[in-house]
Design an enzyme around this catalytic site. Structure first.
Site, PDB file in Angstrom:
ATOM      1  N   ASP A  87       0.846  -1.194   0.000  1.00 13.69           N
ATOM      2  CA  ASP A  87       0.000   0.000   0.000  1.00 13.69           C
ATOM      3  C   ASP A  87       0.882   1.245   0.000  1.00 13.69           C
ATOM      4  OD1 ASP A  87      -2.755  -1.023   0.199  1.00 13.69           O
ATOM      5  OD2 ASP A  87      -2.032  -1.906   2.061  1.00 13.69           O
ATOM      6  N   ASP A  92      -9.780  -6.369  -0.815  1.00 15.45           N
ATOM      7  CA  ASP A  92      -8.831  -5.746   0.102  1.00 15.45           C
ATOM      8  C   ASP A  92      -9.597  -5.081   1.232  1.00 15.45           C
ATOM      9  OD1 ASP A  92      -6.767  -4.496   1.403  1.00 15.45           O
ATOM     10  OD2 ASP A  92      -6.195  -3.194  -0.262  1.00 15.45           O
TER      11      ASP A  92
END
Length: 215
Positions: free
Chosen positions: A34, A172
């Site tokens: 991320d 996610d």
């Protein structure tokens, strides 16, 4: 077979080399990083040096989830750092299709990340340009959130058309064992694994990943 994608921001970054080797040997399929800039989302996490560190220690695929403004200005950085899959948020980019096409032209896999506030219909024109679609089932920006139940309808809609467009569908956010079991049954291809099921547990990575692959 489910794609299991450990979220590296949840790993022990003090020992990143050991963590990557353990996850690789345990059967991780894709390493998920991320990337947050503090503007698109109110947080700053991993960066280019982290992508390079993961790349040095595995031959498995690496994806970068770019939670940044104007990602077209930065995608080449992450291509050069070794990313295989690059997710962008449609709301962060002025010319989304152009950016997805550029990623593809560089020999990498383009993808979009769909936030909870975005419907499938809002990004349907982008699906032909995606190799991967990442559905955010929590609000982007922070780890440890719970799965938003109302996202399941969106997931089902994207499952219905994924074979037509040829993308792989991943989830996610809040991916607990129960969420993974439920969504894999309806056709989801893979899951980003964070603190809900993989990290900071009493069991080792191999035991957990083997269980997830079997279920």
């Amino acid at each position: 077979m489910k794609l299991l994608c450990p979220s590296i921001m949840c790993a022990n970054l003090d020992h990143i080399k050991d963590e990557i080797e353990l996850l690789d040997q345990a059967g991780a399929d894709i390493f998920h990083l991320d990337i947050m800039d503090g503007n698109f989302v109110p947080n700053i996490t991993l960066g280019l040096s982290d992508v390079r560190a993961v790349r040095r220690n595995t031959k498995k695929m690496i994806d970068v989830h770019l939670m940044i403004e104007n990602p077209m200005n930065k995608v080449q950085w992450f291509i050069d750092a070794g990313a295989d899959i690059i997710y962008i948020h449609p709301e962060s980019e002025r010319f989304v299709i152009k950016t997805l096409q550029y990623i593809k032209e560089q020999g990498k896999h383009p993808g979009i990340a769909i936030s909870p506030d975005w419907s499938m219909e809002m990004c349907s024109e982008l699906l032909p340009f995606c190799d991967y679609v990442l559905v955010m089932t929590v609000n982007p920006g922070f780890a440890g959130q719970k799965y938003i139940d109302t996202m399941t309808l969106k997931v089902k809609k994207l499952v219905e058309v994924k074979d037509h467009y040829g993308y792989r569908l991943l989830i996610d956010g809040g991916c607990s064992l129960e969420v993974i079991q439920s969504l894999s049954k309806i056709g989801v291809d893979g899951f980003v694994l964070g603190t809900s099921v993989l990290f900071n547990k009493d069991e080792d990575y191999r035991t957990i990943l083997n269980r997830l692959k079997e279920d």
